[in-house]
Write an enzyme that holds these catalytic residues in place. Sequence first.
Site, PDB file in Angstrom:
ATOM      1  N   GLY A 169      -4.290  -1.426  -7.610  1.00  0.00           N
ATOM      2  CA  GLY A 169      -5.756  -2.080  -7.427  1.00  0.00           C
ATOM      3  C   GLY A 169      -6.498  -1.445  -6.195  1.00  0.00           C
ATOM      4  O   GLY A 169      -7.682  -1.054  -6.000  1.00  0.00           O
ATOM      5  N   ASP A 170      -5.577  -1.288  -5.053  1.00  0.00           N
ATOM      6  CA  ASP A 170      -6.194  -0.587  -3.934  1.00  0.00           C
ATOM      7  C   ASP A 170      -6.677   0.613  -4.211  1.00  0.00           C
ATOM      8  O   ASP A 170      -7.788   1.178  -3.645  1.00  0.00           O
ATOM      9  CB  ASP A 170      -5.289  -0.828  -2.612  1.00  0.00           C
ATOM     10  CG  ASP A 170      -5.554   0.117  -1.607  1.00  0.00           C
ATOM     11  OD1 ASP A 170      -6.712  -0.347  -0.946  1.00  0.00           O
ATOM     12  OD2 ASP A 170      -5.079   1.023  -1.111  1.00  0.00           O
ATOM     13  N   ALA A 171      -5.882   1.593  -4.939  1.00  0.00           N
ATOM     14  CA  ALA A 171      -6.303   2.874  -5.217  1.00  0.00           C
ATOM     15  C   ALA A 171      -7.636   2.955  -5.894  1.00  0.00           C
ATOM     16  O   ALA A 171      -8.391   3.805  -5.683  1.00  0.00           O
ATOM     17  CB  ALA A 171      -5.129   3.576  -5.757  1.00  0.00           C
TER      18      ALA A 171
END
Length: 133
Positions: free
Chosen positions: A25-27
């Site tokens: 999700g961060d990416a």
Amino acid sequence: MNFVSDPVSKERAKQMNPIVLAFVGDAAYTLYVRERLVAASGCKTGKLNEQASAIVSAHGQSATLERILPLLTEEEEAIYRRGRNAKKPSKSKNASCAEYSRSTGLEAVIGFLYLTGNTNRICELFFNGEDQL
């Protein structure tokens, strides 16, 4: 934004460690933010990076979460809580523990939606019909 060649089932994604969902999700969120910033401005990369960093920081994500939390489905809320409450392998250098936990929960939701191929939902949550982040 749709690079998942073979989306995973919701059941499989729900069984994943929430920190793994947050990792993806961060990416995905970082890419989403960068795409929106580039499309909306003619700034140079230094300014774009400064803007993106403010948005994707734990503090920025925590603020974004306040705006979208009422829009989450029950399923998404459950993923958020798992991510928020998960034991994190590291600590945030520039955010409170609460902000860091909330941002991890948000990233877990994004990772879940991305891995299951529900990228339209990511756009619904963050775009909300407006041409802004």
